[in-house]
Scaffold this motif. Structure first.
Motif, PDB file in Angstrom:
ATOM      1  N   GLN A 197       0.718  -1.276   0.094  1.00 28.78           N
ATOM      2  CA  GLN A 197      -0.065   0.051  -0.137  1.00 28.78           C
ATOM      3  C   GLN A 197       0.914   1.153  -0.070  1.00 28.78           C
ATOM      4  OE1 GLN A 197      -3.024  -0.137  -0.601  1.00 28.78           O
ATOM      5  NE2 GLN A 197      -2.986   2.069  -0.866  1.00 28.78           N
ATOM      6  N   ALA A 198       1.932   1.253   0.621  1.00 29.45           N
ATOM      7  CA  ALA A 198       2.875   2.088   1.010  1.00 29.45           C
ATOM      8  C   ALA A 198       3.267   2.607  -0.657  1.00 29.45           C
ATOM      9  CB  ALA A 198       4.129   1.877   1.692  1.00 29.45           C
ATOM     10  N   MET A 246      10.533   0.621 -10.288  1.00 30.99           N
ATOM     11  CA  MET A 246      10.676  -0.626 -10.862  1.00 30.99           C
ATOM     12  C   MET A 246      11.501  -1.449  -9.837  1.00 30.99           C
ATOM     13  SD  MET A 246       8.644  -1.139 -13.513  1.00 30.99           S
ATOM     14  CE  MET A 246       8.201  -0.197 -15.002  1.00 30.99           C
ATOM     15  N   GLY A 247      12.462  -0.721  -9.602  1.00 29.26           N
ATOM     16  CA  GLY A 247      13.588  -1.780  -8.540  1.00 29.26           C
ATOM     17  C   GLY A 247      12.967  -2.077  -7.408  1.00 29.26           C
ATOM     18  N   GLU A 248      11.728  -1.251  -6.957  1.00 26.89           N
ATOM     19  CA  GLU A 248      11.146  -1.718  -5.699  1.00 26.89           C
ATOM     20  C   GLU A 248      10.348  -3.040  -5.887  1.00 26.89           C
ATOM     21  OE1 GLU A 248      10.420   2.490  -3.564  1.00 26.89           O
ATOM     22  OE2 GLU A 248      10.797   0.124  -2.875  1.00 26.89           O
ATOM     23  N   GLU A 304       0.788   7.187  -6.369  1.00 22.06           N
ATOM     24  CA  GLU A 304      -0.201   8.286  -6.536  1.00 22.06           C
ATOM     25  C   GLU A 304       0.150   9.477  -6.605  1.00 22.06           C
ATOM     26  OE1 GLU A 304      -2.869   5.730  -8.051  1.00 22.06           O
ATOM     27  OE2 GLU A 304      -3.300   7.898  -7.797  1.00 22.06           O
ATOM     28  N   GLY A 305       1.083   9.797  -5.656  1.00 22.70           N
ATOM     29  CA  GLY A 305       1.854  11.181  -5.404  1.00 22.70           C
ATOM     30  C   GLY A 305       2.427  11.585  -6.676  1.00 22.70           C
ATOM     31  N   LYS A 335       3.002  -9.766  -6.466  1.00 22.05           N
ATOM     32  CA  LYS A 335       4.025  -9.260  -7.667  1.00 22.05           C
ATOM     33  C   LYS A 335       3.413  -9.069  -8.872  1.00 22.05           C
ATOM     34  CE  LYS A 335       8.993 -10.634  -7.059  1.00 22.05           C
ATOM     35  NZ  LYS A 335       9.162  -9.956  -5.873  1.00 22.05           N
ATOM     36  N   LYS A 336       2.287  -9.634  -9.159  1.00 20.04           N
ATOM     37  CA  LYS A 336       1.260  -9.816 -10.385  1.00 20.04           C
ATOM     38  C   LYS A 336       0.686  -8.374 -10.454  1.00 20.04           C
ATOM     39  CE  LYS A 336      -1.674 -11.735 -13.441  1.00 20.04           C
ATOM     40  NZ  LYS A 336      -3.011 -12.572 -13.568  1.00 20.04           N
ATOM     41  N   ALA A 337       0.029  -7.923  -9.424  1.00 23.73           N
ATOM     42  CA  ALA A 337      -0.878  -6.772  -9.328  1.00 23.73           C
ATOM     43  C   ALA A 337       0.024  -5.641  -9.367  1.00 23.73           C
ATOM     44  CB  ALA A 337      -1.746  -7.139  -8.023  1.00 23.73           C
ATOM     45  N   MET A 338       1.248  -5.661  -8.606  1.00 21.56           N
ATOM     46  CA  MET A 338       2.088  -4.582  -8.520  1.00 21.56           C
ATOM     47  C   MET A 338       2.738  -4.334  -9.574  1.00 21.56           C
ATOM     48  SD  MET A 338       3.195  -2.659  -6.007  1.00 21.56           S
ATOM     49  CE  MET A 338       3.826  -1.160  -6.748  1.00 21.56           C
TER      50      MET A 338
END
Ligand code: 2NL
Length: 343
Positions: free
Chosen positions: A2-3, A44-46, A9-10, A55-58
């Protein structure tokens, strides 16, 4: 997870509100968001910190973010322009182009080159020599007697510091130097500038240009001379040109002849150039005088040769209708640029 979503979003808001007025700012946007060390790459590195089941959703969220940023960059480029297209976009395509003044060959060079290439095809090679000559190479070797009028100060420029030097009056001096250093067979063509002490007018100048030819071998005949010169004028002026030879006299040839061609200006109908005769003289020629051959140790019983000389200005006048000799050296571009495109 969520973070990260909150962070994105920011960033999305930041990207959305980004305004640029100059191409440099668009480039800064590209570096900041899409560059190799830019935000998109960093986020992307995150991925490696995201739990396996997320992982898939992210991946989908990050991909959407990337497309969002790229879309913004495209929009900025289209409205303002990026650095790589900035210059192209600043050009007023309706302006006329830059004019480059390309030089042209001098008409005398054009004519000389054309003459040389014709004689090259007959096996004549170009030879050159000094314009400051001594009496021997210019006069003595050419069988001109001590008292010959051409040697007069009135006709020839002598060098003040050393009066045994002079400005060559014909390019025969080049051929003299060839006969001095080479053995027959000799087949040379000698183009070059020559000097005569004349008052400058439309028809006379203190310097002009000549081409002389020399062919020495066993059994060289007057028939070879005639055929060579006839071939030359046909190649230069066209197959329809007519020739005639008139007996003449030169100290360096025996027998000697001048060659006329049918007038190229009026097609022999009669004009000022041919003085209404239909013929114009273009060259002097003859069989090399035995004394000239012997001056260079060439056995005149074994070898014969022919020689000829013509003025390049004269040929140029007939080809391009130049009616004033002074035009050749005045460097008036209105004259010179008329030869643009003449090869
Ligand atoms: C003319 C006549 C001519 C020559 C030049 C020559 C050269 C050597 C030996 C013999 Cl090395 N002759 N040259 C011969 C005949 C005529 O020029 O009216 N020139 C413009």
């Amino acid at each position: 997870m969520q973070a990260i979503i909150d962070k994105i979003e920011g960033y999305k808001a930041e990207v959305k509100n980004f305004v640029a007025t100059k191409a440099d700012e668009v480039e800064n946007f590209r570096i900041q968001f899409l560059g190799t060390k830019g935000l998109v790459k960093t986020i992307m590195g995150e991925m490696k910190n995201v739990a396996n089941e997320d992982k898939k959703a992210m991946g989908q969220i990050l991909n959407e973010f990337k497309i969002f940023v790229e879309q913004k960059f495209d929009d900025l480029k289209n409205t303002i322009g990026s650095n790589d297209t900035a210059e192209a976009n600043n050009i007023d395509w309706s302006l006329p182009g830059t004019n480059f003044n390309v030089g042209t060959r001098h008409p005398l060079s054009l004519v000389r080159n054309k003459m040389v290439s014709i004689f090259n095809r007959l096996g004549f090679v170009v030879a050159e020599g000094p314009e400051v000559e001594d009496d021997w190479h210019n006069f003595g070797a050419m069988n001109l007697p001590e008292n010959h009028p051409a040697r007069d100060m009135q006709d020839t420029f002598y060098i003040n510091q050393n009066p045994s030097w002079l400005l060559r009056t014909h390019t025969s001096s080049v051929q003299a130097r060839i006969m001095e250093t080479q053995k027959p067979p000799i087949r040379v063509i000698c183009p070059g500038r020559v000097y005569r002490n004349e008052t400058i007018s439309a028809r006379a100048h203190c310097f002009f240009h000549q081409i002389e030819g020399l062919y020495i071998d066993e059994n060289v005949s007057f028939a070879d001379l005639k055929q060579t010169l006839y071939f030359f004028v046909q190649e230069f002026f066209g197959k329809d040109v007519k020739v005639r030879f008139r007996p003449s006299y030169f100290p360096f040839t025996e027998p000697s002849a001048e060659m006329d061609i049918s007038c190229q200006i009026c097609d022999s109908k009669g004009c000022n150039v041919c003085k209404h005769s239909g013929w114009v003289e273009i060259l002097g020629s003859g069989m090399v005088h035995p004394k000239v051959l012997e001056n260079f140790g060439i056995d005149s019983n074994k070898y014969t040769g022919f020689a000829f000389g013509m003025g390049i200005e004269r040929i140029c006048q007939l080809k391009y209708r130049v009616n004033d000799l002074r035009l050749y050296s005045q460097n008036d571009v209105r004259f010179l640029k008329q030869f643009t495109g003449v090869v």
